[in-house]
Enzyme design. Sequence first.
Site, PDB file in Angstrom:
ATOM      1  CG  ASN A   1      14.821  58.024 -12.227  1.00  0.00           C
ATOM      2  OD1 ASN A   1      13.798  58.640 -12.524  1.00  0.00           O
ATOM      3  ND2 ASN A   1      15.982  58.624 -12.055  1.00  0.00           N
TER       4      ASN A   1
ATOM      5  CB  CYS B   1       8.980  62.366 -13.903  1.00  0.00           C
ATOM      6  SG  CYS B   1       8.473  63.861 -13.021  1.00  0.00           S
TER       7      CYS B   1
ATOM      8  CD  GLN C   1      11.146  61.802 -17.267  1.00  0.00           C
ATOM      9  OE1 GLN C   1      11.192  61.243 -16.179  1.00  0.00           O
ATOM     10  NE2 GLN C   1      10.874  63.093 -17.383  1.00  0.00           N
TER      11      GLN C   1
ATOM     12  CG  HIS D   1      12.518  63.045 -10.909  1.00  0.00           C
ATOM     13  ND1 HIS D   1      11.993  63.113 -12.179  1.00  0.00           N
ATOM     14  CD2 HIS D   1      13.178  61.855 -10.841  1.00  0.00           C
ATOM     15  CE1 HIS D   1      12.331  62.020 -12.850  1.00  0.00           C
ATOM     16  NE2 HIS D   1      13.035  61.243 -12.067  1.00  0.00           N
TER      17      HIS D   1
END
Length: 365
Positions: A315, A151, A145, A295
């Site tokens: 992630n 995110c 990102q 997140h």
Amino acid sequence: MLVDYKQKMIYSLLFLLNVSVALGAIDYTPLFDKWVERFNMKFENEYHRGNVFSNWVSNHVYISKMNSLNRTYTLGHNQFSGMSSEEFSAYLKYSSFGVMSSYGSPVSGRFSKERGLRGAFVNVESLPDSVDWVEKGAVTPVKDQGQCGSCWSFSTTGALEGAYAIKYGKLVSFSEQQLVDCDNLRNGGKDHGCNGGLMDNAFSWIKKNGGLCSEDEYPYVSGETKTSGECVKSCKLESCSELEGYVDVESSNEMEMMKAVSNQPVSIAIEADQKDFQLYKSGVFVGLCGTKLDHGVLLVGYGEENGLSYYKVKNSWSSSWGESGYIRLGRGSQYNNGAGQCGLLLQGSYPLVAGDCVPLLQPRW
């Protein structure tokens, strides 16, 4: 009172001198220089470089100390090694949910209006011992990102990519940039580009938009520009990417979460501002991690290693972080009074791909 540049330099040099004395005058400069080269770090001036160096040394010592304890996970250097805990926490607040603060107060049993559509895909009679959608080919390579609070968009596209691959047997990388640019108040959405957003909002926007464009059609650039751009409405929507809606997994219900991820990857929210999370390298993460969700990530499976149960999470911090971009979080009711490690059981959701589209390929599952 303002501190001029010379004073800052003096303070920085004194700090580094104290660090050197405390650590037996070990010269960490060569290791630091290799880290700077590997991650292509840029500095505004010598004061900035000195500050990053002092943070890096402090983190290096912390990594060595923690790894010597032989815990279930290890720490290591990554692109965040030059940040103090305070700087990383501030960075995360900027680069995650941002102004969309509703994730800080999750509501138990929250469900979307679209929940009843097509049965929610969670009627699993017996759960498999392990699930890994990466190995099954329903997860795209790890993305980055960058310097943008997006995110939420990566978690959203990840869930859509998984659902699409499972239904049609074709793995497509969908466009985060389209969500960042177009899913906002100006274009009929509710999110805020690089200033944060929520996955459920993004699912609703995709439904309203009639689908989403691919990464090739609408490439991601906000990681470099640090801002959203004008919404490009001419990109071609990926065939059969329409959504009927989305499903919110019942909060703090591990069985429901396992059922959901046994069917498809699930968007989740976690707290990621702890130092051990910042410097996580490998293993099952069971360290200090609360439920102040900040997140958005993607739950792609679960399993067990050496008797320790875990969830596998993708992630959006590039493959240089964690286990090539992934982290395994402890699984079980012992974490945060049932809210899950890092609060992962509090805000799970997944999209429902439209059922009236002609499949592109025969499904593999």
